[in-house]
Write a protein that holds these residues in place. Structure first.
Motif, PDB file in Angstrom:
ATOM      1  N   GLN A 194      23.645  49.370  45.211  1.00  0.00           N
ATOM      2  CA  GLN A 194      22.845  49.523  44.000  1.00  0.00           C
ATOM      3  C   GLN A 194      22.272  48.193  43.508  1.00  0.00           C
ATOM      4  OE1 GLN A 194      24.554  52.166  41.047  1.00  0.00           O
ATOM      5  NE2 GLN A 194      25.754  53.177  42.634  1.00  0.00           N
ATOM      6  N   GLY A 195      22.363  47.158  44.328  1.00  0.00           N
ATOM      7  CA  GLY A 195      21.729  45.891  43.996  1.00  0.00           C
ATOM      8  C   GLY A 195      22.589  44.883  43.264  1.00  0.00           C
ATOM      9  N   SER A 196      23.861  45.151  43.118  1.00  0.00           N
ATOM     10  CA  SER A 196      24.753  44.234  42.398  1.00  0.00           C
ATOM     11  C   SER A 196      25.611  43.449  43.378  1.00  0.00           C
ATOM     12  CB  SER A 196      25.658  45.024  41.452  1.00  0.00           C
ATOM     13  OG  SER A 196      26.621  44.163  40.876  1.00  0.00           O
ATOM     14  N   THR A 197      25.654  42.151  43.214  1.00  0.00           N
ATOM     15  CA  THR A 197      26.451  41.309  44.112  1.00  0.00           C
ATOM     16  C   THR A 197      27.380  40.379  43.342  1.00  0.00           C
ATOM     17  OG1 THR A 197      24.668  39.685  44.224  1.00  0.00           O
ATOM     18  CG2 THR A 197      24.753  41.366  45.987  1.00  0.00           C
ATOM     19  N   SER A 198      27.935  40.863  42.223  1.00  0.00           N
ATOM     20  CA  SER A 198      28.880  40.038  41.471  1.00  0.00           C
ATOM     21  C   SER A 198      30.075  40.875  41.036  1.00  0.00           C
ATOM     22  CB  SER A 198      28.206  39.425  40.235  1.00  0.00           C
ATOM     23  OG  SER A 198      27.865  40.440  39.298  1.00  0.00           O
ATOM     24  N   ILE A 199      31.202  40.211  40.906  1.00  0.00           N
ATOM     25  CA  ILE A 199      32.423  40.857  40.420  1.00  0.00           C
ATOM     26  C   ILE A 199      32.966  40.024  39.276  1.00  0.00           C
ATOM     27  CG2 ILE A 199      34.769  41.609  40.984  1.00  0.00           C
ATOM     28  CD1 ILE A 199      33.847  41.689  43.943  1.00  0.00           C
ATOM     29  N   HIS A 200      33.210  40.660  38.158  1.00  0.00           N
ATOM     30  CA  HIS A 200      33.801  39.969  37.012  1.00  0.00           C
ATOM     31  C   HIS A 200      35.290  40.271  36.926  1.00  0.00           C
ATOM     32  CE1 HIS A 200      34.911  39.252  32.813  1.00  0.00           C
ATOM     33  NE2 HIS A 200      33.969  38.302  32.854  1.00  0.00           N
ATOM     34  N   THR A 201      35.628  41.558  36.792  1.00  0.00           N
ATOM     35  CA  THR A 201      37.023  41.996  36.666  1.00  0.00           C
ATOM     36  C   THR A 201      37.223  43.233  37.507  1.00  0.00           C
ATOM     37  OG1 THR A 201      37.108  41.168  34.394  1.00  0.00           O
ATOM     38  CG2 THR A 201      38.829  42.716  35.047  1.00  0.00           C
ATOM     39  N   LEU A 202      38.269  43.217  38.352  1.00  0.00           N
ATOM     40  CA  LEU A 202      38.551  44.327  39.250  1.00  0.00           C
ATOM     41  C   LEU A 202      39.966  44.838  39.001  1.00  0.00           C
ATOM     42  CD1 LEU A 202      37.563  44.683  42.894  1.00  0.00           C
ATOM     43  CD2 LEU A 202      39.950  44.962  42.340  1.00  0.00           C
ATOM     44  N   VAL A 203      40.100  46.155  38.873  1.00  0.00           N
ATOM     45  CA  VAL A 203      41.407  46.804  38.711  1.00  0.00           C
ATOM     46  C   VAL A 203      41.706  47.614  39.962  1.00  0.00           C
ATOM     47  CG1 VAL A 203      42.685  48.589  37.451  1.00  0.00           C
ATOM     48  CG2 VAL A 203      41.342  46.903  36.193  1.00  0.00           C
ATOM     49  N   ILE A 204      42.922  47.451  40.466  1.00  0.00           N
ATOM     50  CA  ILE A 204      43.408  48.221  41.616  1.00  0.00           C
ATOM     51  C   ILE A 204      44.547  49.098  41.115  1.00  0.00           C
ATOM     52  CG2 ILE A 204      44.486  48.111  43.894  1.00  0.00           C
ATOM     53  CD1 ILE A 204      43.305  45.134  43.887  1.00  0.00           C
ATOM     54  N   TYR A 205      44.467  50.393  41.413  1.00  0.00           N
ATOM     55  CA  TYR A 205      45.513  51.341  41.010  1.00  0.00           C
ATOM     56  C   TYR A 205      46.150  51.973  42.232  1.00  0.00           C
ATOM     57  CZ  TYR A 205      47.649  55.732  39.667  1.00  0.00           C
ATOM     58  OH  TYR A 205      48.532  56.775  39.535  1.00  0.00           O
ATOM     59  N   THR A 206      47.477  51.998  42.233  1.00  0.00           N
ATOM     60  CA  THR A 206      48.241  52.756  43.225  1.00  0.00           C
ATOM     61  C   THR A 206      49.290  53.574  42.477  1.00  0.00           C
ATOM     62  OG1 THR A 206      49.726  50.855  43.567  1.00  0.00           O
ATOM     63  CG2 THR A 206      47.934  51.141  45.147  1.00  0.00           C
ATOM     64  N   PRO A 207      49.479  54.841  42.840  1.00  0.00           N
ATOM     65  CA  PRO A 207      50.484  55.676  42.180  1.00  0.00           C
ATOM     66  C   PRO A 207      51.884  55.365  42.717  1.00  0.00           C
ATOM     67  CG  PRO A 207      49.318  56.973  43.796  1.00  0.00           C
ATOM     68  CD  PRO A 207      48.687  55.613  43.798  1.00  0.00           C
ATOM     69  N   THR A 208      52.324  54.170  42.476  1.00  0.00           N
ATOM     70  CA  THR A 208      53.581  53.646  42.979  1.00  0.00           C
ATOM     71  C   THR A 208      54.398  53.084  41.810  1.00  0.00           C
ATOM     72  OG1 THR A 208      52.493  51.513  43.371  1.00  0.00           O
ATOM     73  CG2 THR A 208      52.606  53.045  45.234  1.00  0.00           C
ATOM     74  N   PRO A 209      55.686  52.776  42.022  1.00  0.00           N
ATOM     75  CA  PRO A 209      56.490  52.202  40.941  1.00  0.00           C
ATOM     76  C   PRO A 209      56.164  50.740  40.644  1.00  0.00           C
ATOM     77  CG  PRO A 209      57.905  52.935  42.774  1.00  0.00           C
ATOM     78  CD  PRO A 209      56.492  53.158  43.179  1.00  0.00           C
ATOM     79  N   THR A 210      55.589  50.031  41.627  1.00  0.00           N
ATOM     80  CA  THR A 210      55.215  48.631  41.426  1.00  0.00           C
ATOM     81  C   THR A 210      53.760  48.431  41.832  1.00  0.00           C
ATOM     82  OG1 THR A 210      56.006  48.041  43.638  1.00  0.00           O
ATOM     83  CG2 THR A 210      57.579  47.767  41.823  1.00  0.00           C
ATOM     84  N   PRO A 211      53.087  47.453  41.236  1.00  0.00           N
ATOM     85  CA  PRO A 211      51.679  47.225  41.556  1.00  0.00           C
ATOM     86  C   PRO A 211      51.489  46.706  42.979  1.00  0.00           C
ATOM     87  CG  PRO A 211      52.436  45.711  39.827  1.00  0.00           C
ATOM     88  CD  PRO A 211      53.598  46.558  40.206  1.00  0.00           C
ATOM     89  N   THR A 212      50.342  47.021  43.549  1.00  0.00           N
ATOM     90  CA  THR A 212      49.995  46.599  44.896  1.00  0.00           C
ATOM     91  C   THR A 212      48.784  45.673  44.826  1.00  0.00           C
ATOM     92  OG1 THR A 212      50.782  48.713  45.754  1.00  0.00           O
ATOM     93  CG2 THR A 212      49.362  47.415  47.196  1.00  0.00           C
ATOM     94  N   PRO A 213      48.911  44.451  45.338  1.00  0.00           N
ATOM     95  CA  PRO A 213      47.755  43.542  45.326  1.00  0.00           C
ATOM     96  C   PRO A 213      46.785  43.905  46.442  1.00  0.00           C
ATOM     97  CG  PRO A 213      49.597  42.496  46.431  1.00  0.00           C
ATOM     98  CD  PRO A 213      50.101  43.838  45.923  1.00  0.00           C
ATOM     99  N   PRO A 214      45.586  43.336  46.419  1.00  0.00           N
ATOM    100  CA  PRO A 214      44.648  43.607  47.505  1.00  0.00           C
ATOM    101  C   PRO A 214      45.139  43.017  48.820  1.00  0.00           C
ATOM    102  CG  PRO A 214      43.759  41.938  46.026  1.00  0.00           C
ATOM    103  CD  PRO A 214      45.027  42.435  45.414  1.00  0.00           C
ATOM    104  N   CYS A 215      44.802  43.675  49.925  1.00  0.00           N
ATOM    105  CA  CYS A 215      45.172  43.167  51.249  1.00  0.00           C
ATOM    106  C   CYS A 215      44.367  41.905  51.552  1.00  0.00           C
ATOM    107  CB  CYS A 215      44.938  44.242  52.315  1.00  0.00           C
ATOM    108  SG  CYS A 215      43.203  44.565  52.692  1.00  0.00           S
ATOM    109  N   GLY A 216      44.705  41.238  52.615  1.00  0.00           N
ATOM    110  CA  GLY A 216      44.015  40.004  52.981  1.00  0.00           C
ATOM    111  C   GLY A 216      42.530  40.198  53.221  1.00  0.00           C
ATOM    112  N   ALA A 217      42.165  41.272  53.928  1.00  0.00           N
ATOM    113  CA  ALA A 217      40.744  41.530  54.197  1.00  0.00           C
ATOM    114  C   ALA A 217      39.980  41.735  52.887  1.00  0.00           C
ATOM    115  CB  ALA A 217      40.588  42.744  55.102  1.00  0.00           C
ATOM    116  N   CYS A 218      40.577  42.460  51.958  1.00  0.00           N
ATOM    117  CA  CYS A 218      39.914  42.695  50.669  1.00  0.00           C
ATOM    118  C   CYS A 218      39.810  41.413  49.857  1.00  0.00           C
ATOM    119  CB  CYS A 218      40.624  43.781  49.880  1.00  0.00           C
ATOM    120  SG  CYS A 218      40.292  45.427  50.535  1.00  0.00           S
ATOM    121  N   ARG A 219      40.823  40.565  49.947  1.00  0.00           N
ATOM    122  CA  ARG A 219      40.761  39.279  49.242  1.00  0.00           C
ATOM    123  C   ARG A 219      39.553  38.473  49.726  1.00  0.00           C
ATOM    124  NH1 ARG A 219      47.113  37.463  48.452  1.00  0.00           N
ATOM    125  NH2 ARG A 219      47.802  39.571  47.953  1.00  0.00           N
TER     126      ARG A 219
END
Length: 127
Positions: free
Chosen positions: A65-90
């Motif tokens: 859609q023409g956007s190439t910037s990221i300000h704030t990103l939220v990742i959700y997993t239905p788990t008991p502890t948060p999951t960070p982004p994988c290396g490829a996503c980083r």
């Protein structure tokens, strides 16, 4: 930018995750620098290498859609502890922001709140 809206959007879109093999649902929502929101979910494939993560899916939707910037990103997993982004996503996130805020949430009150430069301090880049 409303972080609670991002969290709600990520949780809501998680129902669209296509994860029949791992059964591990991941959803992402982010604001670009202009305050527009984009979402994505993980989409698996029986040929595991073709699987695409939620974060990369959301970023690809924004680029489409023409956007190439990221300000704030939220990742959700239905788990008991948060999951960070994988290396490829980083690495993928760092392509579009060197200082994006990354928040990982889950089904408990636990969360992580950091930045991409802390998650990937030596990203591969063009400089």
């Amino acid at each position: 930018m409303d972080i609670e809206k991002l969290k709600a959007a990520a949780k809501d879109v998680a129902k669209n995750s296509y994860s029949p093999y791992s059964k591990f649902t991941v959803a992402a929502a982010f604001y670009n620098q202009q305050g527009e929101m984009f979402t994505g979910v993980n989409v698996e494939n029986v040929s595991y290498g073709l699987t695409i993560c939620a974060e990369r899916n959301a970023i690809c939707a924004s680029v489409t859609q023409g956007s190439t910037s990221i300000h704030t990103l939220v990742i959700y997993t239905p788990t008991p502890t948060p999951t960070p982004p994988c290396g490829a996503c980083r690495q993928f996130i760092s392509e579009f922001s060197k200082d994006a805020r990354i928040i990982s949430i889950c089904d408990s009150e636990q969360m992580t709140d950091t930045t991409i430069d802390k998650l990937l301090p030596s990203s591969f880049s063009d400089f």
